[in-house]
Design a protein around this motif. Structure first.
Motif, PDB file in Angstrom:
ATOM      1  N   SER A   1     -11.409   9.262 -13.339  1.00  0.00           N
ATOM      2  CA  SER A   1     -11.594   8.181 -14.297  1.00  0.00           C
ATOM      3  C   SER A   1     -10.257   7.542 -14.650  1.00  0.00           C
ATOM      4  CB  SER A   1     -12.280   8.712 -15.558  1.00  0.00           C
ATOM      5  OG  SER A   1     -12.405   7.711 -16.538  1.00  0.00           O
ATOM      6  N   GLY A   2      -9.238   8.366 -14.862  1.00  0.00           N
ATOM      7  CA  GLY A   2      -7.923   7.840 -15.207  1.00  0.00           C
ATOM      8  C   GLY A   2      -7.303   7.028 -14.077  1.00  0.00           C
ATOM      9  N   LEU A   3      -7.411   7.536 -12.841  1.00  0.00           N
ATOM     10  CA  LEU A   3      -6.833   6.822 -11.701  1.00  0.00           C
ATOM     11  C   LEU A   3      -7.565   5.506 -11.435  1.00  0.00           C
ATOM     12  CD1 LEU A   3      -6.237   9.837  -9.275  1.00  0.00           C
ATOM     13  CD2 LEU A   3      -4.479   8.471 -10.421  1.00  0.00           C
ATOM     14  N   THR A   4      -8.900   5.529 -11.538  1.00  0.00           N
ATOM     15  CA  THR A   4      -9.663   4.308 -11.303  1.00  0.00           C
ATOM     16  C   THR A   4      -9.378   3.270 -12.377  1.00  0.00           C
ATOM     17  OG1 THR A   4     -11.409   5.633 -10.282  1.00  0.00           O
ATOM     18  CG2 THR A   4     -11.978   3.380 -10.888  1.00  0.00           C
ATOM     19  N   SER A   5      -9.170   3.729 -13.607  1.00  0.00           N
ATOM     20  CA  SER A   5      -8.850   2.788 -14.687  1.00  0.00           C
ATOM     21  C   SER A   5      -7.527   2.082 -14.422  1.00  0.00           C
ATOM     22  CB  SER A   5      -8.797   3.522 -16.032  1.00  0.00           C
ATOM     23  OG  SER A   5      -7.731   4.462 -16.064  1.00  0.00           O
ATOM     24  N   VAL A   6      -6.588   2.776 -13.765  1.00  0.00           N
ATOM     25  CA  VAL A   6      -5.328   2.137 -13.377  1.00  0.00           C
ATOM     26  C   VAL A   6      -5.578   1.127 -12.268  1.00  0.00           C
ATOM     27  CG1 VAL A   6      -3.033   2.519 -12.405  1.00  0.00           C
ATOM     28  CG2 VAL A   6      -3.972   4.147 -14.035  1.00  0.00           C
ATOM     29  N   ALA A   7      -6.413   1.494 -11.305  1.00  0.00           N
ATOM     30  CA  ALA A   7      -6.657   0.653 -10.126  1.00  0.00           C
ATOM     31  C   ALA A   7      -7.248  -0.705 -10.496  1.00  0.00           C
ATOM     32  CB  ALA A   7      -7.571   1.374  -9.145  1.00  0.00           C
ATOM     33  N   ILE A   8      -8.074  -0.753 -11.550  1.00  0.00           N
ATOM     34  CA  ILE A   8      -8.732  -2.012 -11.910  1.00  0.00           C
ATOM     35  C   ILE A   8      -8.220  -2.541 -13.245  1.00  0.00           C
ATOM     36  CG2 ILE A   8     -10.804  -1.536 -10.565  1.00  0.00           C
ATOM     37  CD1 ILE A   8     -12.209  -0.603 -13.020  1.00  0.00           C
ATOM     38  N   SER A   9      -6.933  -2.293 -13.502  1.00  0.00           N
ATOM     39  CA  SER A   9      -6.309  -2.799 -14.726  1.00  0.00           C
ATOM     40  C   SER A   9      -5.104  -3.667 -14.357  1.00  0.00           C
ATOM     41  CB  SER A   9      -5.854  -1.633 -15.615  1.00  0.00           C
ATOM     42  OG  SER A   9      -4.749  -0.962 -15.024  1.00  0.00           O
ATOM     43  N   LYS A  10      -4.430  -4.165 -15.351  1.00  0.00           N
ATOM     44  CA  LYS A  10      -3.246  -4.989 -15.103  1.00  0.00           C
ATOM     45  C   LYS A  10      -2.091  -4.165 -14.556  1.00  0.00           C
ATOM     46  CE  LYS A  10      -1.357  -4.589 -19.799  1.00  0.00           C
ATOM     47  NZ  LYS A  10      -0.913  -5.337 -20.995  1.00  0.00           N
ATOM     48  N   PHE A  11      -2.209  -2.827 -14.622  1.00  0.00           N
ATOM     49  CA  PHE A  11      -1.180  -1.948 -14.088  1.00  0.00           C
ATOM     50  C   PHE A  11      -1.475  -1.526 -12.653  1.00  0.00           C
ATOM     51  CE2 PHE A  11      -1.164  -1.175 -18.706  1.00  0.00           C
ATOM     52  CZ  PHE A  11       0.143  -1.540 -18.993  1.00  0.00           C
ATOM     53  N   CYS A  12      -2.424  -2.181 -12.018  1.00  0.00           N
ATOM     54  CA  CYS A  12      -2.763  -1.881 -10.623  1.00  0.00           C
ATOM     55  C   CYS A  12      -1.506  -1.969  -9.754  1.00  0.00           C
ATOM     56  CB  CYS A  12      -3.824  -2.849 -10.116  1.00  0.00           C
ATOM     57  SG  CYS A  12      -4.197  -2.669  -8.368  1.00  0.00           S
ATOM     58  N   PRO A  13      -1.207  -0.925  -8.978  1.00  0.00           N
ATOM     59  CA  PRO A  13       0.015  -0.944  -8.153  1.00  0.00           C
ATOM     60  C   PRO A  13       0.087  -2.118  -7.185  1.00  0.00           C
ATOM     61  CG  PRO A  13      -0.918   1.260  -8.235  1.00  0.00           C
ATOM     62  CD  PRO A  13      -1.928   0.351  -8.875  1.00  0.00           C
ATOM     63  N   LEU A  14      -1.049  -2.656  -6.791  1.00  0.00           N
ATOM     64  CA  LEU A  14      -1.054  -3.769  -5.843  1.00  0.00           C
ATOM     65  C   LEU A  14      -0.408  -5.024  -6.431  1.00  0.00           C
ATOM     66  CD1 LEU A  14      -4.632  -3.435  -4.302  1.00  0.00           C
ATOM     67  CD2 LEU A  14      -2.459  -2.633  -3.354  1.00  0.00           C
ATOM     68  N   ILE A  15      -0.481  -5.163  -7.753  1.00  0.00           N
ATOM     69  CA  ILE A  15       0.088  -6.343  -8.392  1.00  0.00           C
ATOM     70  C   ILE A  15       1.231  -6.015  -9.352  1.00  0.00           C
ATOM     71  CG2 ILE A  15      -2.049  -7.665  -8.224  1.00  0.00           C
ATOM     72  CD1 ILE A  15      -2.682  -6.942 -11.089  1.00  0.00           C
ATOM     73  N   TYR A  16       1.338  -4.752  -9.756  1.00  0.00           N
ATOM     74  CA  TYR A  16       2.328  -4.373 -10.761  1.00  0.00           C
ATOM     75  C   TYR A  16       3.545  -3.683 -10.147  1.00  0.00           C
ATOM     76  CZ  TYR A  16       3.847  -2.842 -15.426  1.00  0.00           C
ATOM     77  OH  TYR A  16       4.541  -2.649 -16.595  1.00  0.00           O
ATOM     78  N   GLY A  17       3.430  -3.274  -8.861  1.00  0.00           N
ATOM     79  CA  GLY A  17       4.508  -2.479  -8.315  1.00  0.00           C
ATOM     80  C   GLY A  17       5.264  -2.993  -7.120  1.00  0.00           C
ATOM     81  N   PRO A  18       4.736  -3.914  -6.297  1.00  0.00           N
ATOM     82  CA  PRO A  18       5.383  -4.248  -5.024  1.00  0.00           C
ATOM     83  C   PRO A  18       6.830  -4.673  -5.115  1.00  0.00           C
ATOM     84  CG  PRO A  18       3.198  -5.224  -5.140  1.00  0.00           C
ATOM     85  CD  PRO A  18       3.477  -4.661  -6.485  1.00  0.00           C
ATOM     86  N   LEU A  19       7.183  -5.452  -6.109  1.00  0.00           N
ATOM     87  CA  LEU A  19       8.533  -5.997  -6.190  1.00  0.00           C
ATOM     88  C   LEU A  19       9.497  -5.086  -6.936  1.00  0.00           C
ATOM     89  CD1 LEU A  19       7.663  -9.721  -7.011  1.00  0.00           C
ATOM     90  CD2 LEU A  19       8.057  -8.666  -4.770  1.00  0.00           C
ATOM     91  N   LYS A  20       9.014  -3.985  -7.484  1.00  0.00           N
ATOM     92  CA  LYS A  20       9.841  -3.138  -8.335  1.00  0.00           C
ATOM     93  C   LYS A  20      10.161  -1.783  -7.714  1.00  0.00           C
ATOM     94  CE  LYS A  20       9.984  -5.843 -12.047  1.00  0.00           C
ATOM     95  NZ  LYS A  20      11.225  -6.283 -12.684  1.00  0.00           N
ATOM     96  N   MET A  21       9.596  -1.473  -6.555  1.00  0.00           N
ATOM     97  CA  MET A  21       9.817  -0.166  -5.943  1.00  0.00           C
ATOM     98  C   MET A  21       9.798  -0.284  -4.433  1.00  0.00           C
ATOM     99  SD  MET A  21       6.105   1.639  -6.696  1.00  0.00           S
ATOM    100  CE  MET A  21       6.424   1.663  -8.454  1.00  0.00           C
ATOM    101  N   SER A  22      10.128   0.807  -3.769  1.00  0.00           N
ATOM    102  CA  SER A  22      10.171   0.803  -2.312  1.00  0.00           C
ATOM    103  C   SER A  22       8.762   0.682  -1.742  1.00  0.00           C
ATOM    104  CB  SER A  22      10.835   2.087  -1.796  1.00  0.00           C
ATOM    105  OG  SER A  22       9.996   3.208  -2.036  1.00  0.00           O
ATOM    106  N   TRP A  23       8.676   0.311  -0.488  1.00  0.00           N
ATOM    107  CA  TRP A  23       7.389   0.130   0.173  1.00  0.00           C
ATOM    108  C   TRP A  23       6.612   1.447   0.244  1.00  0.00           C
ATOM    109  CZ3 TRP A  23       4.115  -3.513   1.203  1.00  0.00           C
ATOM    110  CH2 TRP A  23       3.128  -3.332   2.159  1.00  0.00           C
ATOM    111  N   VAL A  24       7.313   2.547   0.487  1.00  0.00           N
ATOM    112  CA  VAL A  24       6.654   3.856   0.566  1.00  0.00           C
ATOM    113  C   VAL A  24       6.074   4.249  -0.789  1.00  0.00           C
ATOM    114  CG1 VAL A  24       6.988   6.321   1.019  1.00  0.00           C
ATOM    115  CG2 VAL A  24       8.103   4.624   2.488  1.00  0.00           C
ATOM    116  N   GLN A  25       6.851   4.061  -1.845  1.00  0.00           N
ATOM    117  CA  GLN A  25       6.361   4.373  -3.186  1.00  0.00           C
ATOM    118  C   GLN A  25       5.168   3.496  -3.542  1.00  0.00           C
ATOM    119  OE1 GLN A  25       9.912   3.735  -5.462  1.00  0.00           O
ATOM    120  NE2 GLN A  25      10.547   5.878  -5.355  1.00  0.00           N
ATOM    121  N   PHE A  26       5.250   2.232  -3.204  1.00  0.00           N
ATOM    122  CA  PHE A  26       4.144   1.310  -3.467  1.00  0.00           C
ATOM    123  C   PHE A  26       2.864   1.764  -2.764  1.00  0.00           C
ATOM    124  CE2 PHE A  26       1.990  -2.283  -1.251  1.00  0.00           C
ATOM    125  CZ  PHE A  26       1.250  -2.753  -2.324  1.00  0.00           C
ATOM    126  N   MET A  27       2.973   2.202  -1.523  1.00  0.00           N
ATOM    127  CA  MET A  27       1.804   2.672  -0.777  1.00  0.00           C
ATOM    128  C   MET A  27       1.239   3.959  -1.381  1.00  0.00           C
ATOM    129  SD  MET A  27       2.938   1.935   3.183  1.00  0.00           S
ATOM    130  CE  MET A  27       1.430   2.666   3.798  1.00  0.00           C
TER     131      MET A  27
END
Length: 344
Positions: free
Chosen positions: A97-123
């Motif tokens: 439940s906690g992980l899915t809530s991140v996936a469909i929130s504004k903190f989703c790594p697909l939109i919140y992380g790409p420019l701030k971390m390495s490609w491996v971490q983002f994946m």
């Protein structure tokens, strides 16, 4: 969240100051410690998360922190873990439940992380966030769709003699070998890998599904977010079964029924395919056309032999109750009838 963190820092600094000052009242130290330990600074705030370790790592890596993998031979921290299927399922449901809530929130790594971390971490963070949702959807699909097609004599995979069948074979074998390699190289045994593979199937069908569904319903305003604590009280009987490698199926029907339903549907599809193949004497190359689906059903049944054992063979207190098997039988019959009506 900022004000909450500030309160925490104030209380922490206050206690440190008291330690550093000679002659201060020990009663004041005790009062401050009680306030800090009570976590009352969290009241009426949105502070807290069911996946706080995920959020902590995600936030720090976005800020440029670097981490190292530390796995010493001697354990650095020891804790209490769950030892029965019910509590494990509750815990995994909460995490899903906690992980899915991140996936469909504004903190989703697909939109919140790409420019701030390495490609491996983002994946890695993206895979973790979407893992419950993708796993439950794929496992439910593999548990029913090929079997319903098999039950209705509809080939879904290429013939064994077809060269394209090798693609499915390579993907399947690669997935098995990858998981086996990960377990063995980290000090595990083949038995450990077998149990991990089985547990992954079980939690994908149950915990991942319920955790993802809980978040989706919450986002749609149809259900309030829930938090179920995990009971880690040690029970001697449960510990004995755990040490013997015996599954304790004294769990909620909501966790048992999906597992038994999947097993019954696969049994029905596999047995019918065998009967048709024997009666028709492999007419029209039935075996070659249906081998992929028959093997998939057989593999699911062998991998989850523990569930079959709990349904049919075992008669102890920790086995699967008869009413759960009967209820799952009704669900299985409905699935087979509805599937046959749709596919016919």
């Amino acid at each position: 969240m900022t004000s909450t963190t500030a309160k925490f820092d104030i209380y922490s600094r206050s206690i440190i100051d008291i330690f550093c000052k000679d002659g201060e009242s020990s009663r004041m130290l005790l009062e401050k410690a009680n306030v800090l330990a009570s976590c009352s600074y969290e009241n009426q705030t949105s502070w807290g998360s069911t996946v706080k370790d995920y959020f902590t790592g995600f936030t720090l890596h976005r800020k440029g922190w670097k981490s190292v993998y530390l796995y010493p031979k001697k354990p650095q921290f020891l804790g209490t873990a769950t030892t029965n299927f019910n509590e494990v399922s509750i815990q995994w449901t909460r995490w899903a439940s906690g992980l899915t809530s991140v996936a469909i929130s504004k903190f989703c790594p697909l939109i919140y992380g790409p420019l701030k971390m390495s490609w491996v971490q983002f994946m890695c963070y993206s895979e973790l966030a979407f893992m419950p949702l993708l796993n439950c959807l794929s496992l439910w699909g593999f548990a029913f769709i090929p079997q319903l097609c098999l039950f209705n004599d509809i080939p879904l995979y290429p013939k064994v003699s077809d060269s394209s069948f090798n693609i499915f074979l390579i993907i399947f074998v690669s997935a098995i070998l990858k998981s086996l390699y990960e377990v063995v190289t980290t000090g595990g045994q083949v038995r450990t890998w077998r149990n991990d593979w089985r547990i992954w199937m079980m939690r994908s069908i149950t915990s991942y599904f319920y955790g993802s569904l809980d978040v989706v319903l919450n986002k749609l305003g149809m259900k309030e977010a829930s938090f179920l604590p995990t009971n880690k009280v040690i029970d001697d009987e449960q510990v004995k079964l755990y040490e013997m490698g015996i599954f304790d199926f004294r769990a909620a029907t909501t966790f048992l029924a999906p597992l038994v339903t999947v097993i019954l549907v696969n049994i029905a599809a596999f047995v019918r395919a065998l009967v048709v193949n024997v009666v028709d004497n492999d007419r029209d190359g039935y075996w070659e056309k249906m081998f992929g689906q028959m093997f998939l059903s057989f593999y699911i049944l062998v991998s989850n032999y523990t569930v079959i054992e709990g349904m049919i063979i075992r008669r102890d207190k920790a086995s699967i109750p008869l009413y759960v098997t009967l209820l799952s039988g009704v669900f299985s019959l409905c699935i087979l009838l509805i599937g046959s009506a749709i596919l016919s």
